[in-house]
Structure formats: structure tokens, C-alpha cells
Design an enzyme around this catalytic site. Structure first.
Site, PDB file in Angstrom:
ATOM      1  N   ASN A   1      77.283 147.231  84.765  1.00  0.00           N
ATOM      2  CA  ASN A   1      76.199 147.578  84.387  1.00  0.00           C
ATOM      3  C   ASN A   1      75.104 146.757  84.658  1.00  0.00           C
ATOM      4  O   ASN A   1      73.988 147.048  85.146  1.00  0.00           O
ATOM      5  CB  ASN A   1      76.380 147.602  82.656  1.00  0.00           C
TER       6      ASN A   1
ATOM      7  N   ASP B   1      91.214 149.670  79.197  1.00  0.00           N
ATOM      8  CA  ASP B   1      89.873 148.991  79.041  1.00  0.00           C
ATOM      9  C   ASP B   1      89.380 148.686  80.503  1.00  0.00           C
ATOM     10  O   ASP B   1      90.239 147.943  81.034  1.00  0.00           O
ATOM     11  CB  ASP B   1      89.907 147.743  78.045  1.00  0.00           C
TER      12      ASP B   1
ATOM     13  N   GLU C   1      84.105 151.067  76.646  1.00  0.00           N
ATOM     14  CA  GLU C   1      84.721 151.250  78.032  1.00  0.00           C
ATOM     15  C   GLU C   1      86.135 151.477  77.539  1.00  0.00           C
ATOM     16  O   GLU C   1      87.044 151.398  78.696  1.00  0.00           O
ATOM     17  CB  GLU C   1      84.511 150.495  78.980  1.00  0.00           C
TER      18      GLU C   1
ATOM     19  N   ASP D   1      77.842 154.652  83.720  1.00  0.00           N
ATOM     20  CA  ASP D   1      78.057 155.834  83.113  1.00  0.00           C
ATOM     21  C   ASP D   1      78.995 156.750  84.266  1.00  0.00           C
ATOM     22  O   ASP D   1      80.017 157.380  83.869  1.00  0.00           O
ATOM     23  CB  ASP D   1      76.993 156.807  82.769  1.00  0.00           C
TER      24      ASP D   1
END
Length: 328
Positions: free
Chosen positions: A195, A187, A230, A204
Site C-alpha cells: 500500500n 495473510d 489482508e 485492492d
């Protein structure tokens, strides 16, 4: 040295013994000498190269109408065939219709004609145009791959990942062996911050780049998947607790030391990792993923950028686990 016309006459004479067969061929055929000069052909051959018979006779040489190559070889398919004194078949030959500049895929087989001393006179080539079938197979193959891979990372989907665990259970049951399957869950740390700070395109990029790192650090037999968001997963077959812990640490370190640069900006990236091992047929994929997820949670709670393992004796860091193993 004999005149080529004399040799071609002998080649045609040998070919005439099989002339009746060629009249019922559905495939294209062409009789060529060692210089690839076309001596005989049928209408199906004209259809493949999309030329009239008068044009075939005018051009005269096969290599000026059709070029071929064999993957992994510098020689053309025609060159290889004319070097062989035994019947030969080559499937899925990439070819180009020279006059139309059109790519084709052919199946080519040959029947060689030789002198009594073994000297090659030429060969009768049978050709089948499988371009449409090959393109259709590629289309379906692409769709099949798309259905089991994540479009952003190129990793396998959660469904495919879980199917591989089920298949490993079935394989072990069939062979009456115990599984040795590591489940490693990743993770990305503070991914929401990535983000929010750098934008979703940067997020991304980070996911795709992490997937690339995992691919470069894994074995060909490993299965890499995106479990959601993620969260990424790796299955390692036929391994031990020590092997799983070492692999997880290797993955973590590779991600930590990688230079994530997006639009000229370096993004710091680390990951928390949870590891477990499926060792019995009484285990389940749900139980294994849950254990790996719980280890992952402990990694997050203990500072992130760390690997926690659970091999049946409780959770601990991978470093502590590896330090506790006696040196052999």
C-alpha cells in the site's frame, strides 16, 4: 398434400371443444398452427405483446410478435413445443416482444392438437408474464448475495464463514459422524508495504487478484472468505491432515508464482499460511481459528512465504509434516 387452410380448419374444430375453458382463462392463450400462424387468441395475449387485436391479425405470425429461446438450446421455445405431441410446460422462458423490443420472462405451457395418425396440426399455448416477479426475485437474490460477500474480493464475509463451520458441526451431530474440516488462514506478506509503495488501489488489486487465484485453485465445495484486512480463509470439507497440508502448499505456491501486474508495474506478492483441522465435535470454530492464526504467526516469524500446520502434535511447517508421513 392437403391445403394449409383445410388443416387450420380442422385445428380450429378440435380447439372448439375446449373453447368454454378459454373464456375463463386468466392467463394469455394463443392457438397457432405448425407455421406459428395465430388462429385464435384472447385479450390477455394482446396485453403481453402490447398490441391491439387488429394488429395481431395483421401481423398474423407469432414469431413476428414474440421471440423465445431456451437456455442451452438453439431452438426457440415455440419450436420445441410444436415438436412435442404431449402437453409441455417450460418455465422462465426468456422472450422478446418484437414490436416493442422489450425483454420478458414467460411461463409457457401447451396443449397439442394432432391428427389421428399423429401428425401435428398446432397447439394452444398458455402464457404467463412473470417478468416483474423474476426481476424482483433477482433483486432480492442480489441483495442476499451482497449481504454475505465482500464487495472487493467477492469472497464470503467472516460471519458467513463462521456460520458454515457451525452448520458443519450441526450436520455431523445429526449424522453422528466426526468432522473432517480444514481451516486455512492466509495473510499477505508485507501488505502495508504494498500500500505504501504502490498505493491503496494497488493494494485492492492485490487482494482481488489473490481471491481470484484461490477460487481457481479450490474445489467447488470449498468456502473462501475474507476474514478482515489482508487475511483470507479457506474451509475444506471432508479432508485429511495430508490433504489440508497439500492444498495449503498449492495455494501458497500459486500466489507466489502469479504475475501481479498493476498499471504496468509488477508487484511481488507472497503469503504466510496457517492450517489446522477440526476433527472432533468437542472442538470449536474459535479454537480452530485460533490454532490457524497461531500457525500463521509462526509462519510470519520464520521468514514468511511458508505454511505452518497444527494437527494436534504441535506446530511444524507443511513441508516437514508431509516429509514425515510414510509413503503408502
Amino acid at each position: 398434400m392437403e391445403n394449409q387452410d383445410v388443416l387450420d380448419s380442422r385445428l380450429i374444430e378440435k380447439f372448439e371443444a375446449h373453447r368454454d375453458f378459454t373464456r375463463v382463462f386468466l392467463d394469455a392463450f394463443v392457438l397457432i398452427n405448425v407455421e406459428q400462424k395465430v388462429l385464435k387468441f384472447n385479450s390477455a395475449f394482446c396485453q403481453i405483446i402490447e398490441l391491439r387485436s387488429i394488429d395481431v391479425r395483421r401481423i398474423n405470425f407469432l414469431k413476428e410478435m414474440l421471440t423465445t429461446k431456451v437456455p442451452g438450446s438453439e431452438k426457440s421455445a415455440f419450436d420445441q413445443i410444436l415438436e412435442s405431441s404431449v402437453p409441455t410446460r417450460i418455465d422462465e422462458v426468456p422472450a422478446v416482444n418484437v414490436t416493442k423490443n422489450k425483454e420478458l420472462t414467460l411461463i409457457i405451457s401447451s396443449y397439442p392438437y394432432c391428427e389421428q395418425d399423429g401428425k401435428m396440426l398446432g397447439a394452444c399455448l398458455l402464457m404467463r408474464d412473470v417478468t416483474a416477479e423474476t426481476n424482483l426475485q433477482s433483486k432480492y437474490k442480489d441483495k442476499s448475495i451482497q449481504s454475505i460477500t465482500d464487495p472487493l474480493t467477492g469472497l464470503y464475509t467472516r460471519r458467513y464463514f463462521e456460520e458454515q463451520i457451525d452448520k458443519e458441526f450441526e450436520r455431523c451431530k445429526t449424522n453422528n459422524t466426526l468432522p473432517k474440516l480444514a481451516v486455512i488462514m492466509f495473510d499477505l506478506d508485507k501488505f502495508k508495504t504494498v500500500n505504501d509503495t504502490y498505493g491503496h488501489q494497488a493494494g485492492d488489486f492485490v487482494l482481488a487478484e489473490t481471491a481470484r487465484i484461490l477460487k481457481t485453485q479450490s474445489r467447488r465445495s470449498d468456502v473462501l472468505g475474507r476474514y478482515g484486512g489482508e487475511e483470507l480463509l479457506v474451509l475444506i470439507f471432508e479432508t485429511t491432515e495430508k490433504g489440508a497440508a497439500i492444498a495449503a502448499e498449492k495455494f501458497r505456491q500459486a500466489i507466489q508464482t502469479n504475475e501481479y501486474v498493476f498499471n504496468g508495474t509488477r508487484i511481488p506478492v507472497t503469503t504466510s499460511v496457517g492450517v489446522t483441522l477440526i476433527r472432533t465435535l468437542e472442538d470449536s470454530k474459535e479454537g480452530a481459528v485460533k490454532r490457524a492464526d497461531e500457525c500463521l504467526y509462526h509462519a510470519k516469524e520464520n521468514g514468511r512465504n511458508i505454511v505452518f500446520v497444527d494437527f494436534g502434535t504441535g506446530q511444524m511447517t507443511a513441508q516437514n509434516y508431509l516429509a514425515s508421513i510414510p509413503e503408502s
